[in-house]
Design a protein around this motif. Structure first.
Motif, PDB file in Angstrom:
ATOM      1  N   UNK A  23      36.649  33.667  39.343  1.00  0.00           N
ATOM      2  CA  UNK A  23      37.632  33.325  40.363  1.00  0.00           C
ATOM      3  C   UNK A  23      37.065  33.416  41.767  1.00  0.00           C
ATOM      4  N   UNK A  24      36.160  34.361  41.990  1.00  0.00           N
ATOM      5  CA  UNK A  24      35.555  34.490  43.315  1.00  0.00           C
ATOM      6  C   UNK A  24      34.806  33.209  43.659  1.00  0.00           C
TER       7      UNK A  24
ATOM      8  N   UNK B 233      53.836  35.495  42.500  1.00  0.00           N
ATOM      9  CA  UNK B 233      53.512  35.816  41.105  1.00  0.00           C
ATOM     10  C   UNK B 233      52.052  36.205  40.967  1.00  0.00           C
ATOM     11  N   UNK B 234      51.197  35.460  41.662  1.00  0.00           N
ATOM     12  CA  UNK B 234      49.756  35.675  41.549  1.00  0.00           C
ATOM     13  C   UNK B 234      49.341  36.990  42.190  1.00  0.00           C
TER      14      UNK B 234
ATOM     15  N   UNK C  82      45.852  33.262  39.046  1.00  0.00           N
ATOM     16  CA  UNK C  82      44.945  33.076  40.176  1.00  0.00           C
ATOM     17  C   UNK C  82      44.547  31.624  40.397  1.00  0.00           C
ATOM     18  N   UNK C  83      44.452  30.862  39.307  1.00  0.00           N
ATOM     19  CA  UNK C  83      44.038  29.455  39.431  1.00  0.00           C
ATOM     20  C   UNK C  83      44.975  28.712  40.382  1.00  0.00           C
ATOM     21  N   UNK C  84      46.269  28.994  40.265  1.00  0.00           N
ATOM     22  CA  UNK C  84      47.236  28.301  41.109  1.00  0.00           C
ATOM     23  C   UNK C  84      47.162  28.810  42.548  1.00  0.00           C
ATOM     24  N   UNK C  85      46.961  30.108  42.714  1.00  0.00           N
ATOM     25  CA  UNK C  85      46.821  30.644  44.077  1.00  0.00           C
ATOM     26  C   UNK C  85      45.599  30.023  44.742  1.00  0.00           C
TER      27      UNK C  85
END
Lengths: 314, 314
Positions: free
Chosen positions: A143-144, A176-177, A185-188
């Motif tokens: 994610x980073x 939510x994230x 996290x993908x959506x954030x």
């Protein structure tokens, strides 16, 4: 507004000669270096560098590096580079320093305008023969990586249109994230790396209205890993970068063993842009002028140079 | 090389008048429309549009849309747009058509130069008041999103330097990722979305040398989901886009109920660029000239227009 005080007319040739003189003999005349370079804007500095090269067949920046030392040398070196080139250097140093440098990459990606970020990416090509995103992606994972690469590669829409319904629904997604570490996290990342700054501002405002606290406060409770820290920095830079820079300076001054690198980065990057505003935010938050706070923590030629960039009269 | 035949000198005003005449009266004189617009390069077409607007206070493109119909109308409409603007339209249509459009997004991102992709992103801002990556990211998820967004946002280094050691190690990473569906896709995405085209070419060559088959052949065995299909298209476009376009045309012609949209896209996009080369590749692969193959499958004014763009003498 800028704090830099530069003359409207000047002679690049005369400046080059005066600098040359300052380098000659035993030791360097730092006072002259500060008096000239601390009072020239980016176009003037480039002209001086060109003039110096023409007259003395020598690169002024290289000469400055050999004449000066320590924090002062680093500050003058960064000051001499053209904006995009300087940010390319800052980004490269940040990538190489890993975990400690992610916030610098986020700063560059989120504070600059889309066109300015693009200029940094071009400068990075020229200097390192690789792309900025290539180096970031090679040195990060998960994610980073998605967040950092997404931020530097994004070319956000710059218009003022706001979709209020979208702001509301994406504020919920961010909530939510953020509220749990295993959030979506993908959506954030999608939201923060692609939406326009105006739209994001509306989304952050919705967040505050609907959830009773700012998203940065909420994030801070969870900002223990590199990804969440970078997320936190991104939102702060996108939301109000002057407030963000005030805090960088505050922390740099407060720290045991002042953080000169951070001070240099902020002052050199913003002296020609909005440093006046950052100084105001600093005073409002700390009830002490930034120059006075800095004067107690830094010293020597470095101190003189930084205070000059902050608009101190000679 | 281009197949378009355009005069070196021409009069935008005279062309505008002739087009106006072709629109008047009962029915449209399509022959004149083809004779003019099928023989003007992108700069000339923009000048004609400007002239037409000045003389008749009417947008030529809008008028053409109302005068023409079907595949012919769509082809002329796309032909009239400036390159980056046309690709922005193509990308937008592709995003809206979901799964069936991903290859068009990949084409634009991987065939164009980094500066050209940037121009498309700017055109997308102007036209849709959002960013290209924003719309792609909103309409996709997971690895597919990472790949598509990564491809369109990448600003690859354009130099010729090759790191042979890196090519070898990344060929292995791609091999691992490709050989099984649950491979390390994150790393494959990183490589394909950030490395320079020259470096990727070297990596694909290493793959062939070390694994005895081309990466695209290997991928084809697994290309059943949208992500793997997009990956396959990306590698083919990055590796040799003329070969890729030949196959698009071959499939479009072969299909029961010819795929006019694909034919239009390739011919209109490449007629001013490298269509001659694509025609050669087509002839080599099919032992029949592209024009002859097309002539059997398409008809009417659309056929006349497409063949004109392919360099057919009147």
């Amino acid at each position: 507004m800028a704090t830099l005080i530069a003359p409207t007319s000047f002679s690049p040739g005369a400046d080059a000669e005066a600098l040359r003189k300052a380098f000659q003999g035993w030791g360097t005349d730092e006072k002259t270096v500060i008096a000239i370079l601390g009072h020239r804007n980016v176009y003037q500095r480039q002209q001086i560098r060109k003039s110096y090269e023409e007259i003395y067949q020598e690169d002024l920046i290289k000469r400055l590096e050999s004449e000066l030392s320590g924090d002062f040398e680093r500050a003058v070196y960064r000051w001499m580079l053209e904006h995009a080139d300087r940010d390319a250097v800052l980004a490269n140093v940040a990538i190489k320093s890993g975990s400690k440098g992610y916030h610098v990459i986020v700063e560059i990606a989120c504070v600059l305008s889309p066109e300015e970020v693009l200029a940094v990416r071009r400068a990075y090509h020229n200097r390192y023969k690789r792309s900025l995103e290539e180096d970031i992606a090679t040195n990060t994972t998960g994610h980073l990586r998605q967040l950092l690469v997404g931020l530097v590669t994004s070319f956000r829409y710059g218009g003022d249109e706001i979709n209020a319904k979208l702001a509301k629904s994406e504020a919920d997604i961010l909530h939510e994230s953020v509220k749990e570490k295993k959030g979506n996290h993908e959506e954030a990342i999608r939201i923060l790396t692609t939406r326009s700054k105006t739209q994001l501002m509306a989304t952050f405002n919705c967040y505050r209205d609907d959830h009773g606290t700012s998203i940065t406060k909420k994030l801070l409770d969870n900002a223990s890993d590199d990804f969440h820290k970078a997320l936190h920095t991104a939102i702060r830079c996108l939301n109000d970068h002057n407030k963000y820079y005030e805090k960088v300076l505050r922390n740099a001054i407060k720290r045991v063993g002042t953080d000169e690198d951070a001070i240099t980065r902020v002052v050199v990057s913003r002296a020609e842009k909005d440093m006046k505003h950052i100084k105001e935010v600093y005073y409002k938050r700390n009830s002490v002028h930034l120059e006075d706070a800095l004067a107690k923590e830094i010293s020597g030629d470095y101190k003189k140079f930084i205070l000059t960039l902050l608009g101190k009269k000679d």
